[in-house]
Design a protein around this motif. Structure first.
Motif, PDB file in Angstrom:
ATOM      1  N   GLU A 614      29.957   7.429  26.437  1.00  0.00           N
ATOM      2  CA  GLU A 614      29.108   8.515  25.937  1.00  0.00           C
ATOM      3  C   GLU A 614      27.658   8.074  25.825  1.00  0.00           C
ATOM      4  O   GLU A 614      26.737   8.817  26.189  1.00  0.00           O
ATOM      5  CB  GLU A 614      29.619   8.993  24.576  1.00  0.00           C
ATOM      6  CG  GLU A 614      30.978   9.677  24.608  1.00  0.00           C
ATOM      7  CD  GLU A 614      32.122   8.685  24.720  1.00  0.00           C
ATOM      8  OE1 GLU A 614      31.839   7.473  24.649  1.00  0.00           O
ATOM      9  OE2 GLU A 614      33.286   9.115  24.860  1.00  0.00           O
ATOM     10  N   GLU A 617      26.161   7.889  29.344  1.00  0.00           N
ATOM     11  CA  GLU A 617      25.822   9.213  29.878  1.00  0.00           C
ATOM     12  C   GLU A 617      24.573   9.777  29.208  1.00  0.00           C
ATOM     13  O   GLU A 617      23.705  10.342  29.878  1.00  0.00           O
ATOM     14  CB  GLU A 617      27.013  10.150  29.669  1.00  0.00           C
ATOM     15  CG  GLU A 617      26.789  11.549  30.257  1.00  0.00           C
ATOM     16  CD  GLU A 617      28.006  12.441  30.066  1.00  0.00           C
ATOM     17  OE1 GLU A 617      27.940  13.614  30.472  1.00  0.00           O
ATOM     18  OE2 GLU A 617      29.014  11.941  29.500  1.00  0.00           O
ATOM     19  N   LYS A 618      24.491   9.615  27.906  1.00  0.00           N
ATOM     20  CA  LYS A 618      23.306  10.098  27.203  1.00  0.00           C
ATOM     21  C   LYS A 618      22.059   9.352  27.663  1.00  0.00           C
ATOM     22  O   LYS A 618      20.982   9.936  27.823  1.00  0.00           O
ATOM     23  CB  LYS A 618      23.489   9.947  25.698  1.00  0.00           C
ATOM     24  CG  LYS A 618      22.337  10.515  24.879  1.00  0.00           C
ATOM     25  CD  LYS A 618      22.615  10.366  23.402  1.00  0.00           C
ATOM     26  CE  LYS A 618      21.482  10.996  22.577  1.00  0.00           C
ATOM     27  NZ  LYS A 618      20.171  10.408  22.902  1.00  0.00           N
ATOM     28  N   ARG A 619      22.208   8.034  27.870  1.00  0.00           N
ATOM     29  CA  ARG A 619      21.056   7.251  28.323  1.00  0.00           C
ATOM     30  C   ARG A 619      20.618   7.691  29.705  1.00  0.00           C
ATOM     31  O   ARG A 619      19.413   7.747  30.009  1.00  0.00           O
ATOM     32  CB  ARG A 619      21.418   5.768  28.319  1.00  0.00           C
ATOM     33  CG  ARG A 619      20.286   4.848  28.739  1.00  0.00           C
ATOM     34  CD  ARG A 619      20.610   3.403  28.392  1.00  0.00           C
ATOM     35  NE  ARG A 619      21.883   2.998  28.954  1.00  0.00           N
ATOM     36  CZ  ARG A 619      22.031   2.553  30.213  1.00  0.00           C
ATOM     37  NH1 ARG A 619      20.978   2.487  31.007  1.00  0.00           N
ATOM     38  NH2 ARG A 619      23.215   2.187  30.656  1.00  0.00           N
ATOM     39  N   ILE A 620      21.602   8.042  30.607  1.00  0.00           N
ATOM     40  CA  ILE A 620      21.243   8.523  31.945  1.00  0.00           C
ATOM     41  C   ILE A 620      20.501   9.858  31.858  1.00  0.00           C
ATOM     42  O   ILE A 620      19.490  10.076  32.545  1.00  0.00           O
ATOM     43  CB  ILE A 620      22.509   8.637  32.807  1.00  0.00           C
ATOM     44  CG1 ILE A 620      23.102   7.243  33.061  1.00  0.00           C
ATOM     45  CG2 ILE A 620      22.199   9.339  34.122  1.00  0.00           C
ATOM     46  CD1 ILE A 620      24.407   7.271  33.798  1.00  0.00           C
ATOM     47  N   GLN A 621      20.999  10.748  31.020  1.00  0.00           N
ATOM     48  CA  GLN A 621      20.327  12.034  30.864  1.00  0.00           C
ATOM     49  C   GLN A 621      18.908  11.861  30.328  1.00  0.00           C
ATOM     50  O   GLN A 621      17.980  12.509  30.804  1.00  0.00           O
ATOM     51  CB  GLN A 621      21.137  12.930  29.929  1.00  0.00           C
ATOM     52  CG  GLN A 621      22.487  13.356  30.505  1.00  0.00           C
ATOM     53  CD  GLN A 621      23.299  14.175  29.527  1.00  0.00           C
ATOM     54  OE1 GLN A 621      22.876  14.367  28.387  1.00  0.00           O
ATOM     55  NE2 GLN A 621      24.466  14.658  29.960  1.00  0.00           N
ATOM     56  N   ASP A 622      18.777  10.986  29.347  1.00  0.00           N
ATOM     57  CA  ASP A 622      17.431  10.741  28.823  1.00  0.00           C
ATOM     58  C   ASP A 622      16.526  10.139  29.887  1.00  0.00           C
ATOM     59  O   ASP A 622      15.340  10.483  29.987  1.00  0.00           O
ATOM     60  CB  ASP A 622      17.516   9.809  27.616  1.00  0.00           C
ATOM     61  CG  ASP A 622      18.253  10.445  26.446  1.00  0.00           C
ATOM     62  OD1 ASP A 622      18.369  11.688  26.434  1.00  0.00           O
ATOM     63  OD2 ASP A 622      18.719   9.703  25.547  1.00  0.00           O
ATOM     64  N   VAL A 624      16.777  10.536  33.155  1.00  0.00           N
ATOM     65  CA  VAL A 624      16.433  11.582  34.122  1.00  0.00           C
ATOM     66  C   VAL A 624      15.362  12.503  33.564  1.00  0.00           C
ATOM     67  O   VAL A 624      14.403  12.875  34.255  1.00  0.00           O
ATOM     68  CB  VAL A 624      17.691  12.374  34.516  1.00  0.00           C
ATOM     69  CG1 VAL A 624      17.324  13.595  35.354  1.00  0.00           C
ATOM     70  CG2 VAL A 624      18.651  11.474  35.285  1.00  0.00           C
ATOM     71  N   ALA A 625      15.513  12.866  32.289  1.00  0.00           N
ATOM     72  CA  ALA A 625      14.513  13.744  31.676  1.00  0.00           C
ATOM     73  C   ALA A 625      13.152  13.066  31.626  1.00  0.00           C
ATOM     74  O   ALA A 625      12.125  13.688  31.914  1.00  0.00           O
ATOM     75  CB  ALA A 625      14.972  14.143  30.272  1.00  0.00           C
ATOM     76  N   GLN A 626      13.139  11.778  31.274  1.00  0.00           N
ATOM     77  CA  GLN A 626      11.865  11.059  31.245  1.00  0.00           C
ATOM     78  C   GLN A 626      11.264  10.940  32.636  1.00  0.00           C
ATOM     79  O   GLN A 626      10.044  11.043  32.813  1.00  0.00           O
ATOM     80  CB  GLN A 626      12.073   9.681  30.629  1.00  0.00           C
ATOM     81  CG  GLN A 626      12.420   9.712  29.150  1.00  0.00           C
ATOM     82  CD  GLN A 626      12.650   8.320  28.588  1.00  0.00           C
ATOM     83  OE1 GLN A 626      12.523   7.322  29.309  1.00  0.00           O
ATOM     84  NE2 GLN A 626      13.002   8.242  27.303  1.00  0.00           N
ATOM     85  N   ASP A 641      14.060  27.458  34.733  1.00  0.00           N
ATOM     86  CA  ASP A 641      14.911  27.815  33.602  1.00  0.00           C
ATOM     87  C   ASP A 641      14.661  29.258  33.184  1.00  0.00           C
ATOM     88  O   ASP A 641      15.590  30.042  32.902  1.00  0.00           O
ATOM     89  CB  ASP A 641      14.637  26.863  32.450  1.00  0.00           C
ATOM     90  CG  ASP A 641      15.629  27.043  31.315  1.00  0.00           C
ATOM     91  OD1 ASP A 641      16.716  27.615  31.560  1.00  0.00           O
ATOM     92  OD2 ASP A 641      15.338  26.603  30.186  1.00  0.00           O
TER      93      ASP A 641
END
Length: 779
Positions: A614, A617-622, A624-626, A641
């Motif tokens: 978990e 996955e959260k680190r990957i999402q962060d 990607v967002a960065q 959006d």
């Protein structure tokens, strides 16, 4: 260098402007006279006490008298274990030095850098070993000395700390313990003449002659050996002839060694000092433009003060080999005393051995007498009872295989007697006397009893044992306090030399990490920088403007204490949650004495840094967002959006509109069907109107909504039936299958089609009837 021993008259330092003048022979002789008038017996007594601690206790007058009486010697050394217990306590509670900025703002980085340099000097200069060696005579006889100086070996570490034997040091008894007000301090050292000549090459000729003939060299000196009169030698003749000191003080005729005296002394003088706003006080120098500018601008206030300047001189008998100012920047002698106790009247130092000396003699003599009493024998015999000489009989009677021949004729005579008496038993009084002597040594020694020395004591519980250890610590508080003050002074002298060598030069200090727990740091001292507001240059981490002081850490650094910390921390970590245990493991590993401790700490850190799925996955999402934010796609993402939300809303609106239109179409169709059912004649007219407006049937046909239809209850006439055949067929097709129950008729509630009132049948005619066949015809 110049010799200052040509005059016996005193030089008054008050007559000189600065008071910084060499020591005259008259003053040096006055110091030696003061030494001769000091209590000298204490040094001999101190040597005897240290012999007892070393186990050399067999040459006392009591044991000599016992040897003359035939009592064998016996020794049970209880002094050495008592002192070893105290020395072990010092090593187990040893503390480290810590440099603090003394409250100065912005000086923490400089203090941490100097703290690292000082602890490095502590290890490499041998400060701990020198202090431990000086601590033993401190607790034993009351005085120990440590020298803090520069190393004479250029290839070694620049500083060194040495333990100096007490008999080499001579000091004024009226001085304070830290020697801050001492007028002089003298050290005598016996060296070979060739070594001294290497140090003072300008006095090589004098030292060589002194080493040959001692203090009377002048009577055996021959100028012709050197090809004529030697420069500087003639003026030493009168000094040597007038010197009345004993030769054995300065010259050893057996080893040919000579005694060189190193004398440190103070000259008091009045000077001008400047006091800056930050509290620093420096001597005012008229040749320094910065000092003149500071005084002119009012940044510093000059004032007159009386201070002491330290000087150093070397003497060989009455001859001065060198005299000059101290090479150090600190205002202390480079020899640090470590005091035990001092007599109130004479200020003579003494230690713990003094109170244990008599009890040690009592114990030794008691053991000797008891051993003698066990092996002693007494004989009672009449003269002529033994048929051997008396000396042979006395040697034989004490042997295990004694063979004594008696005179039969003498033993047959009346009154003849021969008896041998021996005492193999120890009485209770003798055992009590021995035990009392042992207990007396423990009573006078604060660290000899019970748990403090490792032996079983009188405590019957853990609380009682802790109380006894605490009481022993309290009795050692004064001695340990003196030692800590001396240790702090040693650290201050080392720090002063380090600051002197660094000066104002830019120096980079790399502070190593703390066993992997703390990261490494790099601090630049005396770094040139420019003030952005004023444009003036200055030095960051300026050592000359940062007032530093040396303190002692409260946390000991001994292996024993680290083991106790490890045990306590292990117990504390057991009760922590798993996530806190992972965070605390590197700190616990730093307390372990392992060769691979740093690798273990890094392994703990790496294990604690691993993430669950978990978190990954959260680190990957962060990430990607960065990345999107950094790439400038944030606005596009927001626009997409918004469009996505708009499209969803439009689709939802279209679905709702289609449902509404379907309901409207179904309702309209139902209304049209109802009208056609009530008036079938309007169907052709409606078809014509639709055709005229361009209506075309849909191909393929639409989907049958499959609304449930009820069969017409009334019969249809022939004309109407022909017009409604299609509708009837469609109604028949839409009729429910046989066997299916028709749904109940729901009551019409529409305002467009109000319900027909439920009334009794009456005559209706015309348009009031749904069909013409319904017209009522009266009879």
């Amino acid at each position: 260098m110049k010799s200052y021993s040509t005059s016996n008259e005193a030089i008054d330092p008050v007559d000189t402007p600065d008071g910084d003048v060499p020591l005259s022979l008259f003053e040096y002789r006055a110091i030696l006279d003061e030494i001769d008038n000091q209590p000298r017996a204490w040094r001999k007594q101190a040597d005897k006490e240290m012999d007892y601690a070393d186990g050399n206790q067999m040459e006392t007058a009591l044991l000599k008298a016992q040897a003359q009486a035939g009592i064998p010697p016996s020794m049970e050394n209880l002094i050495a274990p008592a002192l070893e217990g105290i020395r072990g306590y010092e090593e187990s509670t040893r503390t480290d030095w810590r440099v603090t900025p003394n409250g100065q703002p912005g000086g923490q980085d400089a203090a941490e850098a100097m703290n690292f340099k000082l602890n490095e000097a502590e290890r490499n200069a041998g400060a701990d070993d020198a202090l431990s060696e000086g601590f033993y005579p401190q607790i034993g006889v009351g005085i120990g000395w440590v020298e803090v100086c520069r190393s004479s070996d250029p290839s070694g570490y620049p500083y060194e700390c040495n333990h100096i034997h007490r008999n080499e040091m001579l000091f004024p008894f009226d001085a304070k313990n830290d020697m801050s007000d001492a007028r002089w301090l003298l050290r005598n050292r016996w060296l070979m003449p060739e070594r001294v000549a290497r140090v003072f090459p300008e006095h090589k000729e004098l030292i060589r002659q002194f080493g040959r003939a001692g203090i009377n060299w002048w009577s055996e000196y021959n100028d012709m050996e050197f090809g004529g009169a030697s420069t500087g030698m003639n003026r030493h003749f009168d000094v040597a002839r007038e010197w009345t000191r004993q030769e054995d003080r300065w010259y050893n005729s057996y080893s040919k060694e000579i005694c060189v005296s190193e004398l440190w002394y103070r000259r008091w003088t009045d000077i001008l000092v400047m006091k800056t706003p930050n509290g620093r006080i420096v001597e005012y120098d008229e040749k320094n433009p910065v000092h003149r500018l500071a005084v002119g601008m009012g940044k510093a206030r000059p004032q007159r003060a009386v201070v002491a300047k330290i000087r150093r001189s070397y003497w060989l008998g009455p001859h001065c080999l060198f005299d000059g100012p101290t090479p150090y920047t600190h205002r202390s002698f480079p020899y640090v005393p470590m005091w035990g106790f001092r007599e109130d009247g004479t200020r003579v130092p003494f230690g713990y051995i003094r109170n244990m000396l008599h009890q040690q003699d009592t114990l030794n003599s008691g053991n000797s007498r008891l051993r003698w009493a066990i092996a002693a024998y007494r004989t009672v015999r009449t003269k002529g009872a033994v048929d051997m000489p008396d000396d042979v009989f006395r040697r034989t009677v004490g042997r295990l295989d004694a063979d004594i021949v008696l005179n039969a004729a003498h033993m047959a005579s009346p009154g003849a007697k021969f008896e041998v008496e021996r005492d193999y038993q120890l009485t209770q009084q003798q055992m009590e006397m021995l035990q009392n002597a042992r207990n007396a040594i423990e009573r006078v020694n604060p660290a000899a009893a019970g748990a403090f020395s490792g032996r079983r004591g009188t405590a019957t519980s853990g609380i009682q044992e802790e109380t006894q250890v605490e009481q022993a610590n309290q009795s050692l508080a004064h001695m340990m306090g003196n030692f800590k003050r001396a240790r702090k002074q040693v650290g201050e002298l080392l720090l002063a030399m380090i600051l002197q060598d660094i000066g104002s030069e830019e120096t980079t200090v790399v502070i190593e990490g703390d066993d992997g727990v703390k990261p490494a740091r790099t601090i630049v001292l005396n770094k040139p920088e420019v003030d952005p507001e004023t444009g003036l240059p200055y030095l960051s981490n300026d050592l000359q403007k940062t007032r530093l002081m040396v303190g002692l850490e409260d946390v000991p650094s001994s292996p024993t204490f680290r083991g106790q910390q490890l045990t306590a921390m292990s117990e504390a970590i057991k009760s922590l949650p798993p996530e806190y245990q992972a965070a605390a493991m590197p700190f616990m590993a730093s307390l372990m004495d392992l060769p691979f401790k740093r690798e273990l700490i890094e392994a703990f850190k790496a294990a604690g840094a691993q993430e669950n799925p978990e978190a990954i996955e959260k680190r990957i999402q962060d990430a990607v967002a960065q990345a999107l934010v950094k790439s400038g796609a944030e606005l596009k993402a927001r626009e997409l959006d918004i469009k996505e939300r708009k499209s969803d809303a439009e689709v939802e609106m279209m679905m709702k509109q289609a449902v509404t239109e379907g309901i409207t179409a179904a309702f309209t169709a139902m209304q049209a069907g109802g009208q056609l059912a009530m008036n079938p004649l309007i169907a052709p007219i409606a078809d014509k109107l639709l055709q005229d407006n361009g209506y075309k049937p849909s191909t393929p046909a639409g989907v049958d909504p499959n609304f449930d239809q009820l069969a017409l209850a009334a019969p249809v006439s022939g004309a109407v039936a022909a017009d409604t055949a299609g509708a009837a067929q469609q109604a028949a097709a839409m009729a429910p299958a046989p066997g299916d129950a028709a749904p109940g008729v729901e009551q019409n509630t529409s305002p467009a089609f109000p319900p027909v009132p439920q009334q009794a049948p009456s005559a209706m005619g015309g348009i009031e009837t749904p069909t013409p066949a319904d017209n009522f015809t009266p009879a």
